[in-house]
Design a protein around this motif. Sequence first.
Motif, PDB file in Angstrom:
ATOM      1  N   ALA A 127       0.826  -1.201   0.000  1.00 24.87           N
ATOM      2  CA  ALA A 127       0.000   0.000   0.000  1.00 24.87           C
ATOM      3  C   ALA A 127       0.860   1.250   0.000  1.00 24.87           C
ATOM      4  O   ALA A 127       0.552   2.244  -0.669  1.00 24.87           O
ATOM      5  CB  ALA A 127      -0.936  -0.006   1.205  1.00 24.87           C
TER       6      ALA A 127
ATOM      7  N   ALA B 192       2.176   1.936  -3.483  1.00 21.95           N
ATOM      8  CA  ALA B 192       1.122   2.501  -4.335  1.00 21.95           C
ATOM      9  C   ALA B 192       0.883   3.963  -4.003  1.00 21.95           C
ATOM     10  O   ALA B 192       0.724   4.798  -4.899  1.00 21.95           O
ATOM     11  CB  ALA B 192      -0.157   1.695  -4.165  1.00 21.95           C
ATOM     12  N   LEU B 193       0.854   4.276  -2.732  1.00 19.09           N
ATOM     13  CA  LEU B 193       0.584   5.657  -2.316  1.00 19.09           C
ATOM     14  C   LEU B 193       1.722   6.586  -2.707  1.00 19.09           C
ATOM     15  O   LEU B 193       1.501   7.742  -3.070  1.00 19.09           O
ATOM     16  CB  LEU B 193       0.360   5.703  -0.798  1.00 19.09           C
ATOM     17  CG  LEU B 193      -0.182   7.014  -0.240  1.00 19.09           C
ATOM     18  CD1 LEU B 193      -1.569   7.309  -0.792  1.00 19.09           C
ATOM     19  CD2 LEU B 193      -0.236   6.958   1.286  1.00 19.09           C
TER      20      LEU B 193
ATOM     21  N   ALA C 216      -4.205   6.422  -6.162  1.00 16.60           N
ATOM     22  CA  ALA C 216      -3.269   5.387  -5.732  1.00 16.60           C
ATOM     23  C   ALA C 216      -3.674   4.052  -6.354  1.00 16.60           C
ATOM     24  O   ALA C 216      -4.708   3.490  -6.031  1.00 16.60           O
ATOM     25  CB  ALA C 216      -3.260   5.278  -4.213  1.00 16.60           C
TER      26      ALA C 216
ATOM     27  N   ALA D 234      -3.624   0.897  -6.006  1.00  9.09           N
ATOM     28  CA  ALA D 234      -3.292  -0.064  -4.959  1.00  9.09           C
ATOM     29  C   ALA D 234      -3.892  -1.428  -5.245  1.00  9.09           C
ATOM     30  O   ALA D 234      -4.961  -1.527  -5.858  1.00  9.09           O
ATOM     31  CB  ALA D 234      -3.801   0.437  -3.616  1.00  9.09           C
TER      32      ALA D 234
ATOM     33  N   SER E 201      -5.168  -3.882  -0.385  1.00  8.28           N
ATOM     34  CA  SER E 201      -4.529  -2.754   0.315  1.00  8.28           C
ATOM     35  C   SER E 201      -5.415  -1.505   0.325  1.00  8.28           C
ATOM     36  O   SER E 201      -5.080  -0.521   0.988  1.00  8.28           O
ATOM     37  CB  SER E 201      -3.182  -2.405  -0.347  1.00  8.28           C
ATOM     38  OG  SER E 201      -2.270  -3.472  -0.232  1.00  8.28           O
TER      39      SER E 201
ATOM     40  N   ILE F 252      -5.227   1.942   2.793  1.00  6.35           N
ATOM     41  CA  ILE F 252      -4.962   3.281   2.262  1.00  6.35           C
ATOM     42  C   ILE F 252      -6.077   4.245   2.670  1.00  6.35           C
ATOM     43  O   ILE F 252      -5.814   5.370   3.102  1.00  6.35           O
ATOM     44  CB  ILE F 252      -4.807   3.224   0.734  1.00  6.35           C
ATOM     45  CG1 ILE F 252      -3.477   2.561   0.374  1.00  6.35           C
ATOM     46  CG2 ILE F 252      -4.895   4.618   0.117  1.00  6.35           C
ATOM     47  CD1 ILE F 252      -3.227   2.436  -1.109  1.00  6.35           C
TER      48      ILE F 252
END
Length: 359
Positions: free
Chosen positions: A87, A90-91, A195, A197, A201, A205
């Motif tokens: 996560a 991705a963020l 994001a 994700a 996840s 997030i």
Amino acid sequence: MSLDPTDPHGGPPVDAATLLAEADGAEALARRLREGAVRDLLIPDAARLDDRRRAALRTLLRAIVGTIGADIHEFALRRLRREDEGAATALAGVAAPRILSQIEHRLARKGEVAADLIGRVTLDLIGAALPSGVVESVPPFAPAGHAAERAASALRLAESRRRTPPDQPPYAIDLPAESQAQFTWWIAAAIAEEAAAPADSAAAIDRALADGAVQALSQADEGERLEAAAMRLAGLADRRGPALAEAMDHCLAERRIVLLAALIAHAAGAPYEAVRGLIVEPADPRLWLLLRSLDLPRESIARVGYSLSEADRRRDLERFADQLDIMMALPAVAVTKAIAALRLPQGYRDVRLDGPAGS
């Protein structure tokens, strides 16, 4: 990648995946641009933002997204690096320009928030353009009393922050509480949407970003806003009659446009936003009626009108001169009736203008 949209362009070159993603969204983008062009064609010239206001508004929006977004993003990223590395990865890849685009689209559907930003940047530009020499000799505006002195000092500090472009330190985005909350939730949601994700996840997030938004809101202090500081000082100074006229002359001479609006608002018992609206709307004659209701001398009202006409090219100085003659001859009861609604809260006025429910 930095979440700050004010960062200079650069970074890695566009790859094939990015190019294909842009191609995939090109049709929708072209449609939005066509629809925007049609809407722009139908906008009356009086309602159209000029280049200066448009540029100032975009600068403020970038600063809002960069400032609030960075706080939320950093909070969520710190947590996810401890709890969910996928996560966090991705963020970390969220791109600020895409966040800004989302916020602009949401802002277009939230008229009251957009109107507040437009009113603020317009007033700031008018204040910066006020002419010099209209008032030759004015004593300093220095209300007596310890509380007033502290308020005056706080106001000077807030004015100094506001004079700095909002996309430069100390990032004085200066939002009212309602707008601060709206932008905070918008930005947190936009980061989550951008994001990319894994499905397992997404919940982590969402939770991290929501908590980051709550944290950001808990640290916001509306009392530090320039407008709030100006209204505090106006209340403590409580200027009326000749003393108010003298204080207004000081504001014109020193280009303290927010304090000018606050002094008028306090003396009239009207919301600050209502008076700001009169100053930034060149076709609204109620500003002169409001000043007339405060028993200000003709020459004081004339100085305000001349200064605003010089600072705001949308205003018609000759029309103001004609209105001034007519307005000064009006009986007090007619003036009071014409501006009565300005003293009501904005929310109530908006609902009244909308008409009865179900109509």
